[in-house]
Design a protein around this motif. Structure first.
Motif, mmCIF file in Angstrom:
data_model
loop_
_atom_site.group_PDB
_atom_site.id
_atom_site.type_symbol
_atom_site.label_atom_id
_atom_site.label_comp_id
_atom_site.label_asym_id
_atom_site.label_seq_id
_atom_site.Cartn_x
_atom_site.Cartn_y
_atom_site.Cartn_z
ATOM 1 N N TYR A 1 0.860 -1.170 0.000
ATOM 2 C CA TYR A 1 0.000 0.000 0.000
ATOM 3 C C TYR A 1 0.899 1.222 0.000
ATOM 4 O O TYR A 1 2.081 1.142 0.315
ATOM 5 N N GLN B 1 2.025 4.783 1.376
ATOM 6 C CA GLN B 1 1.989 5.650 2.548
ATOM 7 C C GLN B 1 2.405 7.045 2.104
ATOM 8 O O GLN B 1 3.431 7.211 1.447
ATOM 9 N N ASP C 1 5.983 12.362 4.456
ATOM 10 C CA ASP C 1 5.826 13.209 5.636
ATOM 11 C C ASP C 1 5.936 14.691 5.320
ATOM 12 O O ASP C 1 5.562 15.534 6.130
ATOM 13 N N PRO D 1 5.570 9.627 -1.763
ATOM 14 C CA PRO D 1 4.925 8.539 -1.030
ATOM 15 C C PRO D 1 5.803 7.290 -1.090
ATOM 16 O O PRO D 1 6.630 7.139 -1.985
ATOM 17 N N ILE E 1 4.652 0.481 1.008
ATOM 18 C CA ILE E 1 4.860 -0.327 2.203
ATOM 19 C C ILE E 1 4.403 -1.752 1.894
ATOM 20 O O ILE E 1 3.236 -1.973 1.554
#
Length: 153
Positions: free
Chosen positions: A76, A78, A81, A90, A93
């Motif tokens: 997926y 993530q 930050d 991104p 993961i």
């Protein structure tokens, strides 16, 4: 014929060979028993009550496949930050990884059937497309940047 003409002819021959090579690599993956086993395995993961389906339903996050040379990962995305340049992108993961051999065994494929590794981007992309098309045939799964459970299921 001048140098320019020879360059054009050589480039045209290379394009034709590259196109033929890609077609052969696609056919190798599409017609391979190993690909059928891998697709069936991943589809099975997303059937109701199985690990892929349960994970997506619980987490409300789409899982997508990442094809490696000798395995398939379910991942997926993530969000980054935003704190640094590297944190802007991104990240994928990994939730789980399944080796080709593991999937062949589950499918009952005879020893030595299938392929041990995929070696080109064309082969990897072909397998990824095959898996995506098969999983999307499930009536309770939709694809939106990953496999998700359809609402009201």
């Amino acid at each position: 014929m001048g140098l320019f003409g020879q360059l054009l002819e050589t480039a045209g021959e290379k394009l034709t060979k590259d196109k033929e090579q890609r077609a052969q690599e696609e056919a190798f993956v599409k017609n391979n028993e190993g690909s059928k086993a891998i697709c069936a395995y991943i589809v099975n993961l997303f059937k109701k009550g199985n690990p892929g389906y349960d994970w997506v339903k619980k987490n409300h996050v789409g899982l997508f496949t990442v094809i490696n040379k000798d395995s398939v990962s379910l991942c997926y995305m993530q969000a980054g930050d935003g704190q640094s340049f590297s944190g802007m992108k991104p990240k994928d993961i990994e939730v789980s990884r399944y080796s080709f051999q593991e999937m062949y065994s589950w499918y009952g494929l005879a020893e030595g059937c299938g392929y041990s590794a995929l070696t080109s981007r064309t082969q990897l992309n072909t397998l990824e497309n095959m898996i995506n098309m098969e999983v999307q045939k499930l009536p309770h799964i939709k694809y939106n940047n990953g496999f998700l459970v359809k609402m009201f299921q």
